[in-house]
Write a protein that holds these residues in place. Structure first.
Motif, PDB file in Angstrom:
ATOM      1  N   LEU A 103     -12.232 -23.663  19.033  1.00  0.00           N
ATOM      2  CA  LEU A 103     -10.926 -23.009  18.904  1.00  0.00           C
ATOM      3  C   LEU A 103      -9.836 -24.027  18.575  1.00  0.00           C
ATOM      4  N   MET A 104      -9.916 -25.209  19.174  1.00  0.00           N
ATOM      5  CA  MET A 104      -8.928 -26.245  18.897  1.00  0.00           C
ATOM      6  C   MET A 104      -9.007 -26.701  17.440  1.00  0.00           C
ATOM      7  N   VAL A 105     -10.231 -26.928  16.947  1.00  0.00           N
ATOM      8  CA  VAL A 105     -10.400 -27.359  15.559  1.00  0.00           C
ATOM      9  C   VAL A 105      -9.876 -26.289  14.606  1.00  0.00           C
ATOM     10  N   ARG A 106     -10.192 -25.049  14.906  1.00  0.00           N
ATOM     11  CA  ARG A 106      -9.733 -23.966  14.026  1.00  0.00           C
ATOM     12  C   ARG A 106      -8.219 -23.864  14.015  1.00  0.00           C
ATOM     13  N   ALA A 107      -7.600 -24.072  15.153  1.00  0.00           N
ATOM     14  CA  ALA A 107      -6.145 -23.967  15.236  1.00  0.00           C
ATOM     15  C   ALA A 107      -5.437 -25.117  14.538  1.00  0.00           C
ATOM     16  N   ARG A 108      -6.029 -26.307  14.608  1.00  0.00           N
ATOM     17  CA  ARG A 108      -5.363 -27.500  14.087  1.00  0.00           C
ATOM     18  C   ARG A 108      -5.791 -27.887  12.678  1.00  0.00           C
TER      19      ARG A 108
ATOM     20  N   ALA B 253     -14.141 -24.264  23.472  1.00  0.00           N
ATOM     21  CA  ALA B 253     -12.775 -24.794  23.508  1.00  0.00           C
ATOM     22  C   ALA B 253     -12.520 -25.722  22.328  1.00  0.00           C
ATOM     23  N   GLN B 254     -13.483 -26.575  22.017  1.00  0.00           N
ATOM     24  CA  GLN B 254     -13.294 -27.487  20.896  1.00  0.00           C
ATOM     25  C   GLN B 254     -13.287 -26.732  19.565  1.00  0.00           C
TER      26      GLN B 254
END
Length: 241
Positions: free
Chosen positions: A21-26, A18-19
């Protein structure tokens, strides 16, 4: 808990995924900067240098290649050598990617190589055995295809200090990066022509690019200083029997 171990990573897998994917998105996506990726400079004893690596070697985080690692390293080496150099680097590259990239090039003689790889092998959580076999394969390719006598491999960065990453992802990648760097150092200590230089830059906010992940021009200046000094020492050392 040893966060570099497989059981620990499996236990944390949902959070790490989850982290990640979040880092990649942001994450802010900085481009590879413009500027030459080969050339000649300086006067003195000849030195043919190959620089290869990932986005840090490709200059991400800097405005142009002159400010990036390759440009700053060229300036320092050209003060002592008639330098011919070439940069082969790409964002996202793993060691296996660079092996494939270099294997596709025509054979060309170089005296030395500077390598900046390991971050993407770490983020993809490659098994230690795969990482170690890729180190050996790249070193063999540099020797056999390009005749390189001295390879200076910059250590895997301390990813546990990357501002962009949240915990526990930061701590996990930090542990894996340290493990991979220790493997690299151990292999270099017993491999002729392979030198390991720990990446001991402070990575304070003033040395990081705006994405919190890549070195900026000031960091590249410090990095180039260390590499130029280490390369001069390695080139002057007597050849191993």
């Amino acid at each position: 808990m040893n966060l570099a171990s497989l059981p620990a990573r499996l236990a944390l897998a949902p959070v790490l995924l989850a982290q990640g994917l979040m880092v990649r998105a942001r994450a802010q996506r900085l481009p590879e900067p413009p500027g030459p990726r080969s050339g000649s400079a300086g006067a003195g004893p000849p030195l043919r240098l190959l620089i290869a690596g990932d986005s840090s070697a490709a200059g991400v985080g800097c405005a142009d290649q002159a400010q990036a690692l390759s440009g700053q390293l060229v300036v320092r080496l050209a003060a002592r050598h008639r330098l011919a150099w070439r940069l082969e680097a790409a964002t996202g590259a793993t060691t296996a990617d660079i092996i494939a990239r270099l294997a596709a090039l025509p054979p060309e003689p170089f005296d030395a190589a500077v390598i900046a790889l390991g971050v993407n092998d770490t983020t993809r959580m490659r098994p230690r055995a795969r990482w170690e076999s890729d180190i050996a394969a790249l070193h063999a390719l540099l020797q056999t295809r390009f005749g390189i006598a001295v390879t200076l491999w910059s250590g895997v960065p301390p990813m546990g200090r990357f501002p962009l990453l949240p915990n526990p992802l930061r701590a996990t990648l930090g542990a894996l990066a340290a493990r991979n760097d220790a493997s690299l150092a151990r292999i270099a200590a017993t491999t002729s022509g392979l030198c390991h230089l720990p990446l001991d830059l402070p990575l304070t906010p003033d040395l990081m690019a705006s994405d919190g992940y890549h070195p900026n021009a000031a960091a590249c200046a410090l990095w180039a200083d260390r590499l130029a000094t280490a390369l001069a020492t390695a080139l002057s050392a007597p050849a191993s029997p």
